[in-house]
Scaffold this active site. Structure first.
Site, short mmCIF file in Angstrom:
data_model
loop_
_atom_site.label_atom_id
_atom_site.label_comp_id
_atom_site.label_asym_id
_atom_site.label_seq_id
_atom_site.Cartn_x
_atom_site.Cartn_y
_atom_site.Cartn_z
N GLY A 267 -0.45 2.42 6.96
CA GLY A 267 -0.57 1.65 8.21
C GLY A 267 0.14 0.32 8.22
N GLY B 69 0.82 -1.19 0.00
CA GLY B 69 0.00 0.00 0.00
C GLY B 69 0.86 1.25 0.00
N PRO B 70 0.27 2.40 -0.26
CA PRO B 70 1.03 3.65 -0.28
C PRO B 70 1.66 3.95 1.07
CG PRO B 70 -1.19 3.93 -1.19
CD PRO B 70 -1.16 2.59 -0.53
N SER B 71 2.64 4.85 1.08
CA SER B 71 3.26 5.27 2.34
C SER B 71 2.20 5.89 3.24
CB SER B 71 4.36 6.29 2.06
OG SER B 71 5.40 5.70 1.32
N GLU C 240 10.41 -4.51 4.44
CA GLU C 240 11.33 -4.08 3.38
C GLU C 240 12.71 -4.69 3.60
OE1 GLU C 240 10.91 -2.37 0.59
OE2 GLU C 240 8.78 -2.26 0.93
#
Length: 583
Positions: free
Chosen positions: A383, A378-380, A507
């Site tokens: 959550g 999901g985008p930065s 990551e």
């Protein structure tokens, strides 16, 4: 009232230290012997003066006087050492308790409190307690004993002179009480400012490369100068208070002393007292007055220590992770077999959030299947990392619950749960020490073969062997002597060596070059088989083979499925995939 509570807390620190009773008894006995030696000296001195006046000299009397001096000196030295030893013991015990408490405080505390402030509590505030105990309390206790002894003797010799001495007490209270209240407030503010200054230094020194890379030396220098100036102003305020207290106390003492000497001189002139008795009384008077002159120093340190005690006690009063677990009477054992992880209507926002709109996660419902690979994308700011924090139990859900099988994580012992998890974050934090110590961090007595195997699985063994000291190579503060890719591989080895049931990758390959990433991805694929793996990824290429992908947007789940399913059905996922794969 607050100072009284702080004093009670301070005394509780002394009780909790469990100083050996024999040490306390010996120290008090030697203090009494020292006091006896001090109190004997004026008596023999007065006799010697009278003998001189009569043209006589008793050698035995001089020998006894010298013996009293030696006894007082030896007993005082040993007593001072024992009292100082006990003071150091108490402070060491407070520091140990405080350090254990800090380590078990929840992550939410560290989110809200700069590390420099916590360091100041551990070092500066405890050092303030130490100064009171070892430097002031020792002399204060011996001084009290001396004052009581001298007062009793003076009362027997001449009660009128003793009444004159008692004038000091109300005068001292009038001078010290209001100044003490002011000193207490200034001390609290000074300690807060010192904590803030320490926090600023820790922040700058921890990110000194950032400071230099952006030529921010002047800006940080200005901030540091402003902080030092504020400390300077608080120091001046303390000096002003002392500048009032010290001269006033000295003036009071001088007035009383002049009155006493005048009274004693008149008594000698009238023949009511001999010169030797007058000298003896003056010596006793000095033994009464001298502790009062030390009172200012003790009083100042006492006020500072009460402020430090309040700051330290605040850390002890904050609920820690162990206290939260103590409320659970019976823990649910973790099953030997891996279980599914269930998020049930989980919502979360940080303590600083004021409105519902500031929620980081809202009504999260999903299942992470055991032995499978689940990716969270999901985008930065959507959550993803917060979900990891909840799984690690760094935070507790504001609403809903997280289950491991059928058991709520809140009913599972925290240390047992975290032992199930291997965690590799995108920052790859390393501790200052050797490579081996970092790989084995949190474990004891790990065989060298196991360390090497973990390094080989993480494809770190080759570069480690290239160092002259191999696994004993120092990594430097935060691992700065190693490259980002090297730090990441050591972090992966650290997770591998624990052989966790649950593998959490945030990551995990973000700092690696393409070749290293390809190799480690292959190693991770092997490692993930039969193990519950949860991976956060911004690059979809690293998770396209995941058994399940959870799509997060603004704290809510908007899609769950495999790569192909989301590619076909989820617009944002498809957009992200097109942006990344078409580059």
């Amino acid at each position: 009232m607050k100072q009284q509570n702080n004093w009670n807390v301070f005394l509780s620190y002394i009780k909790q230290a469990k100083i050996p009773k024999w040490m306390i008894a010996v120290a008090l006995l030697l203090s009494l012997i020292e006091t006896a030696g001090i109190l004997i000296v004026p008596v023999f001195t007065g006799d010697i003066v009278d003998q001189f006046a009569l043209g006589q000299l008793n050698v035995l009397l001089i020998a006894v006087l010298i013996g009293a001096f030696v006894l007082q000196a030896v007993a005082g030295a040993v007593s001072y050492y024992l009292m100082s030893y006990m003071g150091e013991w108490v402070v060491a015990d407070v520091r140990k308790q405080l350090w254990r408490r800090i380590l078990h405080l929840p992550i939410s505390y560290f989110d809200a409190s700069p590390s420099g402030e916590t360091m100041s509590r551990m070092t500066h505030d405890t050092d303030t307690l130490k100064r009171l105990i070892t430097d002031q309390l020792v002399s204060f206790v011996s001084g009290i004993i001396t004052v009581l002894g001298a007062a009793i003797i003076l009362l027997i010799i001449d009660w009128k002179m003793m009444l004159l001495m008692l004038l000091v007490v109300p005068l001292a209270i009038v001078v010290l009480h209001p100044a003490g209240q002011k000193m207490y407030q200034v001390s609290l503010k000074t300690q807060d400012e010192m904590a803030s200054f320490s926090a600023g230094m820790a922040r700058v020194l921890g990110d000194i490369r950032l400071v230099k890379a952006y030529n921010a030396e002047a800006e940080e220098g200005s901030r540091g100068t402003s902080a030092v100036d504020r400390l300077f102003r608080f120091g001046i305020r303390q000096a002003k208070i002392l500048a009032i207290i010290s001269p006033l106390m000295t003036m009071v003492m001088m007035i009383v002393l002049v009155l006493l000497i005048g009274y004693g001189g008149s008594q000698v002139a009238s023949g009511a007292l001999t010169a030797g008795t007058m000298v003896m009384m003056m010596l006793y008077l000095f033994q009464l007055i001298f502790p009062f002159t030390q009172l200012t120093s003790f009083f100042t340190e006492f006020q500072k220590a009460m402020g430090a005690t309040e700051r330290i006690q605040k850390l002890f009063s904050d609920a820690d992770e162990l206290q939260a677990e103590e409320q659970i009477k019976t823990y649910t054992p973790i099953p030997a077999e891996e279980q599914d992880i269930h998020f049930q209507h989980v919502s979360f926002y940080y303590p600083s959030a004021q409105q519902e709109e500031e929620r980081v996660l809202t009504d999260i419902n999903c299942t992470i299947p055991a032995g499978k690979v689940t990716a969270v994308v999901g985008p930065s700011g959507s959550g993803k990392t917060t979900m990891f924090g909840l799984l690690e139990r760094f935070y507790q859900p504001v609403e809903g619950d997280i289950l491991y099988g059928s058991a709520s994580l809140q009913d599972v012992k925290l240390s047992d749960w975290r032992n199930q998890i291997g965690y590799v974050s995108q920052e790859s934090p390393l501790m200052d020490g050797t490579i081996r110590e970092n790989i084995c961090y949190g474990l004891e007595n790990v065989p060298d073969e196991q360390v090497r195997q973990a390094a080989e699985l993480a494809y770190a063994a080759d570069f480690i062997d290239g160092f002259p000291n191999g696994f004993e190579t120092k990594v430097g503060e935060r691992g700065m002597k190693l490259s980002g890719g090297q730090r990441q591989r050591i972090a992966i080895a650290r997770a591998l060596i624990r052989d966790p049931k649950i593998l959490m990758l945030d990551e995990a390959t973000s700092s690696l070059d393409s070749e290293s990433e390809r190799v480690i991805q292959k190693a991770l694929q092997t490692l993930m088989k039969g193990r519950t793996t949860i991976a956060i990824a911004h690059r979809l290429s690293t998770v396209i083979n995941a058994d399940q992908i959870i799509m997060l947007e603004k704290g809510s789940i908007t899609g769950i499925g495999k790569h192909e399913e989301l590619l076909a059905e989820h617009p944002l996922y498809r957009k992200l995939a097109e942006q990344q794969f078409n580059q």
